[in-house]
Design an enzyme around this catalytic site. Structure first.
Site, PDB file in Angstrom:
ATOM      1  N   GLU A  96       0.792  -1.226   0.000  1.00 39.67           N
ATOM      2  CA  GLU A  96       0.000   0.000   0.000  1.00 39.67           C
ATOM      3  C   GLU A  96       0.829   1.282   0.000  1.00 39.67           C
ATOM      4  O   GLU A  96       0.676   2.124   0.895  1.00 39.67           O
ATOM      5  CB  GLU A  96      -0.984  -0.040   1.181  1.00 39.67           C
ATOM      6  CG  GLU A  96      -1.888  -1.254   1.100  1.00 39.67           C
ATOM      7  CD  GLU A  96      -2.744  -1.494   2.353  1.00 39.67           C
ATOM      8  OE1 GLU A  96      -2.718  -0.657   3.258  1.00 39.67           O
ATOM      9  OE2 GLU A  96      -3.420  -2.526   2.395  1.00 39.67           O
TER      10      GLU A  96
ATOM     11  N   GLU B 171      -5.907 -10.422  -2.081  1.00 42.91           N
ATOM     12  CA  GLU B 171      -6.779 -10.261  -0.907  1.00 42.91           C
ATOM     13  C   GLU B 171      -8.240 -10.185  -1.338  1.00 42.91           C
ATOM     14  O   GLU B 171      -8.961  -9.260  -0.989  1.00 42.91           O
ATOM     15  CB  GLU B 171      -6.398  -8.999  -0.125  1.00 42.91           C
ATOM     16  CG  GLU B 171      -4.947  -8.975   0.316  1.00 42.91           C
ATOM     17  CD  GLU B 171      -4.582  -7.815   1.237  1.00 42.91           C
ATOM     18  OE1 GLU B 171      -5.489  -7.139   1.749  1.00 42.91           O
ATOM     19  OE2 GLU B 171      -3.373  -7.589   1.422  1.00 42.91           O
TER      20      GLU B 171
HETATM   21  O1  9MR Z   1      -7.292  -8.671   7.936  1.00 42.99           O
HETATM   22  C1  9MR Z   1      -6.352  -7.907   8.662  1.00 42.99           C
HETATM   23  C2  9MR Z   1      -6.940  -7.496  10.002  1.00 42.99           C
HETATM   24  O2  9MR Z   1      -7.156  -8.640  10.799  1.00 42.99           O
HETATM   25  C3  9MR Z   1      -5.980  -6.555  10.698  1.00 42.99           C
HETATM   26  O3  9MR Z   1      -6.589  -6.060  11.881  1.00 42.99           O
HETATM   27  C4  9MR Z   1      -5.619  -5.386   9.785  1.00 42.99           C
HETATM   28  C5  9MR Z   1      -4.561  -4.497  10.395  1.00 42.99           C
HETATM   29  O4  9MR Z   1      -3.348  -5.183  10.527  1.00 42.99           O
HETATM   30  O5  9MR Z   1      -5.112  -5.870   8.559  1.00 42.99           O
HETATM   31  C6  9MR Z   1      -6.004  -6.669   7.864  1.00 42.99           C
HETATM   32  O6  9MR Z   1      -5.409  -7.060   6.642  1.00 42.99           O
HETATM   33  C7  9MR Z   1      -5.089  -6.016   5.739  1.00 42.99           C
HETATM   34  C8  9MR Z   1      -3.855  -6.433   4.993  1.00 42.99           C
HETATM   35  O7  9MR Z   1      -2.820  -6.735   5.868  1.00 42.99           O
HETATM   36  C9  9MR Z   1      -3.427  -5.351   4.011  1.00 42.99           C
HETATM   37  N1  9MR Z   1      -4.495  -5.021   3.112  1.00 42.99           N
HETATM   38  C10 9MR Z   1      -5.771  -4.678   3.741  1.00 42.99           C
HETATM   39  C11 9MR Z   1      -6.190  -5.802   4.680  1.00 42.99           C
HETATM   40  C12 9MR Z   1      -7.544  -5.506   5.287  1.00 42.99           C
HETATM   41  O8  9MR Z   1      -7.508  -4.363   6.082  1.00 42.99           O
END
Ligand code: 9MR
Length: 630
Positions: free
Chosen positions: A448, A554
């Site tokens: 990101e 994702e």
């Molecule tokens: O699914 C993940 C969630 O459990 C966490 O709280 C969050 C913060 O670390 O991250 C989520 O995963 C993210 C991923 O790492 C990066 N792309 C967006 C995803 C959804 O927010």
């Protein structure tokens, strides 16, 4: 000058991952080059923070604490890391007096002819732990009517009682756990329009009395236990957490332990007890739990927990599993694994379905920097080590996620002097990647990097190094893991817009500078309303034109309000079709396995429902993968 790798740490040989703990010469060479090292500072003393040491190496966990089969679970060796106090409100907030009222005004509502409601005579309150706080709420409507009101969230153990005269009384006896500045908010509804609202927060300052023995000792509680579905004859582990508002650690007991079951205090978290047993009959199983006060053993709370046990046949699907269909096509099909799924009641069925359906796996959270390196010189590898062990036992390849991201950073790196951030980044990349480089085939090197308007995100990495942080991270990643696929992983790049435009400009610049980028991760957290498939196809093509691979990293499709499972299935189907139609599309990964644990659980976005039943979306994906005309 940096030499971030700790060559001297030969103690790692006792660890299952020891073989990956040492850097290759190529990696070291690249780091010399990257850091401009003249070779004179070859001692590890030049590292800003210590690398993983013996104290950071996970140790084997007793089977009584997990559901795993086919791989050995490890755990962090030491006790819980001290929790950094997250101070939400300070004395300064309290001293500043009552916060301003926050209004919600419906669109087009005329606030000049109808003034908002407010509250009579409120102020911040100061109290000693153990004393009773009573605050009377008298809402006032300037137009003379009587407003309704409700508390936004009750503080633990408090009540908001109706006095049946238009007022309500907030009552709370804060205890040791509440010491500090607490906020309590009540919202009043305007009688003319209940969307016209005024929220008033008061601060309640709780201090410890000189003699804490004056504070009443209350019975402990059991933390909430969510409903779960498990499969008969699978091992079940249930982590039960006791809570004592006096700050003590309750003792948990199970008077009627299921046959053959065990119940043990957790070796790291004293307030957690772990029940493990194997249910041998189907139906709803109810288990009574007693939480006993550790100071006064006569003080107890009794609760029941229940789980639903289904027959094995309830979890089977028809047709070929997704991975079998994908393997024929040389496609990877994967999912983001819930951190520590083997510590959940349904960990066994979770692992089984994952192994049946997927050949590719990403750690959903365990590889984030705040997890891996929460304090300088402290490392937590156990959850990622376990994910890798699981992947090996299930014959899956691992997708590392994320290396460099702007979120989920430990406080210490956010507070590091900017002049040192480049070296911290280099040390981190080297420590993380060298540990897992033999296990991970694809890495989200930068996660990101782009803001919504297409500019580069204002992360600490960008602040410290400008755009060059991206190039530096990729160059180092290639040096440490020359055979791995290195990705930028980004969201909102499936459609036209400033982010996609910026992404292609970034790729072009990186390629012009020979930065080793292998592919793009498309996140795709969609809603069922997503319909920009033509733009998605075009963006895939633009990535392919640049000789890069495409990874759908994702994917999930949230059910928008009123949407059907068939609409959800259709979005999945079209995404998978576009991937199959694009030769550079190498993988499809859903962001989670079951709606039960999705980060968007309330929108049920995944292929399996909360009780692990395959949804229409699953059948749709299976159908496309099986369709040899596609
Ligand atoms: O699914 C993940 C969630 O459990 C966490 O709280 C969050 C913060 O670390 O991250 C989520 O995963 C993210 C991923 O790492 C990066 N792309 C967006 C995803 C959804 O927010």
């Amino acid at each position: 000058m940096i030499i971030p790798l700790h060559m001297s740490q030969s103690f790692l040989i006792d660890n299952p991952r020891a073989r990956v703990a040492l850097p290759s010469l190529a990696a070291l060479f690249a780091l010399f080059v990257l850091s401009g090292c003249d070779g004179s500072s070859g001692s590890s003393d030049s590292s800003l923070t210590a690398g993983p040491g013996a104290d950071d190496q996970p140790i084997a966990e007793a089977p009584a604490f997990n559901t795993a089969s086919g791989f050995v679970v490890v755990r962090e060796p030491g006790p819980r890391l001290p929790v950094e106090a997250t101070v939400e409100y300070t004395d300064a907030d309290f001293d500043a007096g009552l916060p301003a009222i926050v209004l919600q005004v419906p669109d087009g509502f005329d606030t000049t002819t109808n003034l908002p409601p407010n509250f009579d005579n409120l102020q911040n309150v100061s109290v000693m732990a153990g004393e009773l706080v009573e605050v009377v709420y008298r809402p006032v409507d300037p137009e003379g009517e009587l407003p309704g009101m409700f508390p936004e969230e009750l503080l633990q153990g408090s009540s908001f009682d109706d006095n049946f005269d238009g007022t309500k009384t907030f009552r709370w006896r804060p205890l040791q756990m509440d010491v500090g500045i607490n906020a309590f908010t009540v919202t009043a509804l305007d009688p003319a329009n209940d969307s016209y609202r005024a929220s008033q927060t008061i601060f309640i300052k709780v201090e410890l009395p000189d003699d804490p023995s004056t504070i009443p000792n209350v019975a402990p509680m059991l933390d909430e236990f969510r409903p779960h579905t498990v499969r008969v004859n699978d091992p079940v582990v249930i982590e039960l957490k006791g809570i004592d508002l006096n700050g003590d650690t309750p003792i948990l007991e199970i008077p009627d332990l299921p046959v053959g079951g065990s119940f043990n205090q957790h070796p790291r978290f004293a307030e957690i007890y772990v029940l493990k047993f194997v249910p041998t009959t189907t139906g709803t199983l109810t288990i009574d739990v007693v939480a006993r006060d550790s100071i006064d053993s006569a003080l107890t709370a009794e609760e029941s927990i229940s789980i639903s046990v289904l027959a094995a046949s309830a979890f089977t699907t028809t047709g070929q599993p997704l991975r079998a269909l994908a393997e024929v096509r040389d496609l990877r099909i994967g999912f983001a694994a819930l951190q520590s799924f083997y510590h959940r009641p349904d960990g066994a069925i979770y692992a089984d379905i994952a192994e049946r359906e997927f050949n590719f796996v990403t750690p959903e959270n365990s590889m984030k920097m705040d997890q891996i390196n929460p304090e300088p010189g402290r490392f937590q590898f156990a959850a990622t080590d376990n994910l890798v062990s699981f992947a090996q036992s299930a014959d899956m390849t691992v997708h590392g996620h994320p290396i460099i991201w702007y979120r989920q950073l430990p406080n210490w790196i956010e507070q590091a002097p900017l002049t040192q951030v480049e070296q911290h980044m280099s040390e981190y990349i080297s420590r993380l990647m060298s540990r897992y480089k033999d296990d991970v085939t694809v890495w989200d090197v930068i996660n990101e990097p782009l803001a919504d308007n297409g500019s580069l995100r204002d992360s600490i990495w960008h602040k410290a190094m400008g755009e060059s942080y991206i190039d530096k991270a990729f160059a180092q990643a290639r040096a440490v893991a020359p055979d791995a696929q290195l990705l930028i992983n980004e969201f909102d790049i499936s459609m036209e817009g400033p982010k996609a435009t910026a992404l292609f400009a970034l790729i072009d610049r990186m390629q012009a500078n020979d930065i080793p980028l292998d592919g793009i991760g498309f996140q795709m957290h969609f809603f069922t309303s997503f319909d920009q498939f033509t733009e998605l196809e075009a963006n895939f093509a633009k990535v392919a034109e640049r000789d890069l691979d495409i990874y759908i990293t994702e994917l999930d499709v949230s059910l928008a309000q009123g949407a059907t499972l068939a609409q959800q299935a259709s979005v999945y189907e079209r995404v998978v079709s576009l991937c199959l139609a694009q030769p550079r599309c190498k993988a499809i990964q859903t962001w989670g396995l079951t709606d039960q644990y999705s980060f968007r659980s309330i929108f049920d976005p995944l292929l399996f429902n909360r009780s692990y039943q395959a949804k229409p979306a699953y059948t749709a994906v299976q159908g496309v993968l099986a369709d040899t005309t596609q």
